[in-house]
Design a protein around this motif. Structure first.
Motif, PDB file in Angstrom:
ATOM      1  N   ALA A  19       6.897   5.159   4.737  1.00 46.06           N
ATOM      2  CA  ALA A  19       7.013   3.747   4.335  1.00 46.06           C
ATOM      3  C   ALA A  19       5.930   2.898   4.997  1.00 46.06           C
ATOM      4  O   ALA A  19       5.405   1.957   4.388  1.00 46.06           O
ATOM      5  CB  ALA A  19       8.398   3.208   4.707  1.00 46.06           C
ATOM      6  N   PHE A  20       5.580   3.232   6.244  1.00 45.90           N
ATOM      7  CA  PHE A  20       4.556   2.430   6.936  1.00 45.90           C
ATOM      8  C   PHE A  20       3.187   2.580   6.276  1.00 45.90           C
ATOM      9  O   PHE A  20       2.348   1.696   6.375  1.00 45.90           O
ATOM     10  CB  PHE A  20       4.519   2.787   8.430  1.00 45.90           C
ATOM     11  N   GLU A  21       2.971   3.728   5.605  1.00 44.93           N
ATOM     12  CA  GLU A  21       1.679   3.953   4.946  1.00 44.93           C
ATOM     13  C   GLU A  21       1.743   3.696   3.443  1.00 44.93           C
ATOM     14  O   GLU A  21       0.780   3.970   2.726  1.00 44.93           O
ATOM     15  CB  GLU A  21       1.205   5.389   5.229  1.00 44.93           C
ATOM     16  N   ASP A  22       2.865   3.174   2.980  1.00 44.64           N
ATOM     17  CA  ASP A  22       3.044   2.852   1.558  1.00 44.64           C
ATOM     18  C   ASP A  22       2.278   1.555   1.268  1.00 44.64           C
ATOM     19  O   ASP A  22       2.618   0.493   1.804  1.00 44.64           O
ATOM     20  CB  ASP A  22       4.556   2.691   1.301  1.00 44.64           C
ATOM     21  N   VAL A  23       1.260   1.651   0.432  1.00 44.72           N
ATOM     22  CA  VAL A  23       0.381   0.496   0.214  1.00 44.72           C
ATOM     23  C   VAL A  23       1.081  -0.652  -0.515  1.00 44.72           C
ATOM     24  O   VAL A  23       0.554  -1.761  -0.565  1.00 44.72           O
ATOM     25  CB  VAL A  23      -0.910   0.880  -0.555  1.00 44.72           C
ATOM     26  N   ARG A  25       3.872  -1.841   0.497  1.00 42.18           N
ATOM     27  CA  ARG A  25       4.631  -2.594   1.509  1.00 42.18           C
ATOM     28  C   ARG A  25       3.680  -3.426   2.364  1.00 42.18           C
ATOM     29  O   ARG A  25       2.464  -3.248   2.312  1.00 42.18           O
ATOM     30  CB  ARG A  25       5.428  -1.644   2.400  1.00 42.18           C
ATOM     31  N   HIS A  26       4.275  -4.275   3.210  1.00 40.25           N
ATOM     32  CA  HIS A  26       3.470  -5.259   3.938  1.00 40.25           C
ATOM     33  C   HIS A  26       2.800  -4.709   5.198  1.00 40.25           C
ATOM     34  O   HIS A  26       1.842  -5.276   5.687  1.00 40.25           O
ATOM     35  CB  HIS A  26       4.342  -6.455   4.322  1.00 40.25           C
ATOM     36  N   PHE A  27       3.301  -3.564   5.724  1.00 45.96           N
ATOM     37  CA  PHE A  27       2.845  -3.123   7.054  1.00 45.96           C
ATOM     38  C   PHE A  27       1.321  -2.971   7.141  1.00 45.96           C
ATOM     39  O   PHE A  27       0.714  -3.365   8.121  1.00 45.96           O
ATOM     40  CB  PHE A  27       3.496  -1.777   7.420  1.00 45.96           C
ATOM     41  N   GLY A  28       0.743  -2.335   6.114  1.00 49.46           N
ATOM     42  CA  GLY A  28      -0.681  -2.009   6.179  1.00 49.46           C
ATOM     43  C   GLY A  28      -1.555  -2.905   5.321  1.00 49.46           C
ATOM     44  O   GLY A  28      -2.696  -2.532   5.009  1.00 49.46           O
ATOM     45  N   ARG A  29      -1.043  -4.078   4.961  1.00 51.72           N
ATOM     46  CA  ARG A  29      -1.828  -4.947   4.081  1.00 51.72           C
ATOM     47  C   ARG A  29      -3.161  -5.330   4.702  1.00 51.72           C
ATOM     48  O   ARG A  29      -3.259  -5.535   5.909  1.00 51.72           O
ATOM     49  CB  ARG A  29      -1.026  -6.215   3.757  1.00 51.72           C
ATOM     50  N   LYS A  30      -4.167  -5.465   3.831  1.00 52.65           N
ATOM     51  CA  LYS A  30      -5.509  -5.778   4.301  1.00 52.65           C
ATOM     52  C   LYS A  30      -5.532  -7.138   5.012  1.00 52.65           C
ATOM     53  O   LYS A  30      -6.169  -7.290   6.057  1.00 52.65           O
ATOM     54  CB  LYS A  30      -6.440  -5.796   3.083  1.00 52.65           C
ATOM     55  N   ASP A  31      -4.811  -8.130   4.454  1.00 51.03           N
ATOM     56  CA  ASP A  31      -4.849  -9.451   5.094  1.00 51.03           C
ATOM     57  C   ASP A  31      -4.149  -9.431   6.456  1.00 51.03           C
ATOM     58  O   ASP A  31      -4.560 -10.131   7.388  1.00 51.03           O
ATOM     59  CB  ASP A  31      -4.298 -10.555   4.173  1.00 51.03           C
ATOM     60  N   VAL A  32      -3.130  -8.578   6.597  1.00 53.60           N
ATOM     61  CA  VAL A  32      -2.465  -8.442   7.903  1.00 53.60           C
ATOM     62  C   VAL A  32      -3.438  -7.800   8.901  1.00 53.60           C
ATOM     63  O   VAL A  32      -3.565  -8.255  10.043  1.00 53.60           O
ATOM     64  CB  VAL A  32      -1.168  -7.601   7.780  1.00 53.60           C
ATOM     65  N   ALA A  33      -4.136  -6.752   8.457  1.00 48.55           N
ATOM     66  CA  ALA A  33      -5.114  -6.081   9.340  1.00 48.55           C
ATOM     67  C   ALA A  33      -6.196  -7.060   9.780  1.00 48.55           C
ATOM     68  O   ALA A  33      -6.598  -7.089  10.950  1.00 48.55           O
ATOM     69  CB  ALA A  33      -5.724  -4.881   8.617  1.00 48.55           C
ATOM     70  N   GLU A  34      -6.640  -7.903   8.840  1.00 48.14           N
ATOM     71  CA  GLU A  34      -7.697  -8.874   9.175  1.00 48.14           C
ATOM     72  C   GLU A  34      -7.177  -9.903  10.172  1.00 48.14           C
ATOM     73  O   GLU A  34      -7.874 -10.299  11.110  1.00 48.14           O
ATOM     74  CB  GLU A  34      -8.203  -9.562   7.902  1.00 48.14           C
TER      75      GLU A  34
END
Ligand code: SAM
Length: 261
Positions: A19-23, A25-34
């Protein structure tokens, strides 16, 4: 002594790694990473430790900016999934290691920066884990902690009860001031703060942890009650297209381990 809720944590997260690597979902979103990278002060030569890293989504957001990231976690399945994705992307400056946040297997002052996301609310002793993060950070280095927080203190017990029903590995989300106080109590100097709002689908959120039917019914009833003007859950539920959505607020606390005088 290992974290006393280690069994609940491993049991819960062994099944959540994908689930954490499910694109979707919110965990790994690009805007969150930025957002995380923009608010985590690091240098190109830094050796960074990510504590309770899971699949190392925070560490992987920082990895292109530093020399190396060591990701430590108590759940092997989370680390394996993170390593698989990191290897597939060709990212070679990440190392994944099993270990407990309350007994970090590193000498004092080993890292230039220590980072951690979405973990404090799983620690049964947040102060012990934070003081370990400070111990392994060199004087002058930085510690950046992100966690979900309770914005209105009067909702804290209800919010945490519902979160624990959804996931037995949840111990307690701190209030906004509680998280900052814990960072300061660990001996750190807070340099900056930032906040991120995640809107989540209620049913999908419960599916992720296989919430029991009884607990799911209690959680739905609490949301319905709030939507009918009753007691607040601290989750700001709303209806959209026949679904219930709610909000998780993540606070980021950036801090420095000051040099000795
Ligand atoms: C909600 S997940 C967050 C994972 C990752 N930090 C992220 O933000 O995507 C919580 C993680 O904390 C880990 N964890 C909880 N207690 C821990 C402890 N005492 N020591 C090490 N890891 C722990 C769990 O195994 C899990 O991977």
């Amino acid at each position: 002594m290992a974290a006393s809720n280690a069994g609940e944590v491993r049991a819960s997260f062994a099944g959540q790694a994908a689930a954490f690597e499910d694109v979707t979902r919110h965990f790994g979103r690009k805007d969150v990473a930025e957002w995380m990278a923009a608010n985590t002060p690091v240098d190109v030569d830094d050796i960074v430790l990510e504590v309770a890293a899971g699949t190392a989504l925070f560490g992987r957001a920082i990895a292109p900016l530093v020399r190396a990231v060591i990701a430590i976690d108590i759940t092997p399945e989370m680390l394996s999934e993170g390593k698989r994705v990191a290897d597939a992307s060709g990212r070679s400056n990440l190392l994944f290691q099993i270990g407990d946040a309350t007994r970090l297997p590193f000498l004092d002052a080993s890292f230039d920066a220590v980072i951690s996301r979405l973990a404090v609310h799983h620690f049964d002793d947040p102060d012990a884990a934070l003081s370990e993060m400070v111990r392994v950070c060199r004087p002058g280095g930085t510690v950046t902690v992100i966690d979900m927080v309770v914005v209105d203190e009067s909702n804290a017990d209800r919010f945490n009860d519902l979160e624990r029903r959804r996931d037995q590995a949840h111990t307690r989300a701190l209030t906004r001031t509680g998280l900052r106080d814990a960072v300061e109590r660990a001996g750190l100097h807070v340099t900056h703060t930032s906040s991120w709002e995640n809107v989540l689908d209620g049913e999908r959120w419960m599916e992720q942890t296989s919430t029991s039917a009884d607990d799911a019914a209690v959680i739905r009833a609490a949301w319905d009650e709030e939507l009918s003007g009753g007691a607040a859950t601290g989750m700001a539920p709303r209806r959209r297209d026949g679904h219930i959505e709610f909000v998780h607020i993540w606070d980021l606390i950036g801090a420095q381990r000051l040099m000795p005088r």
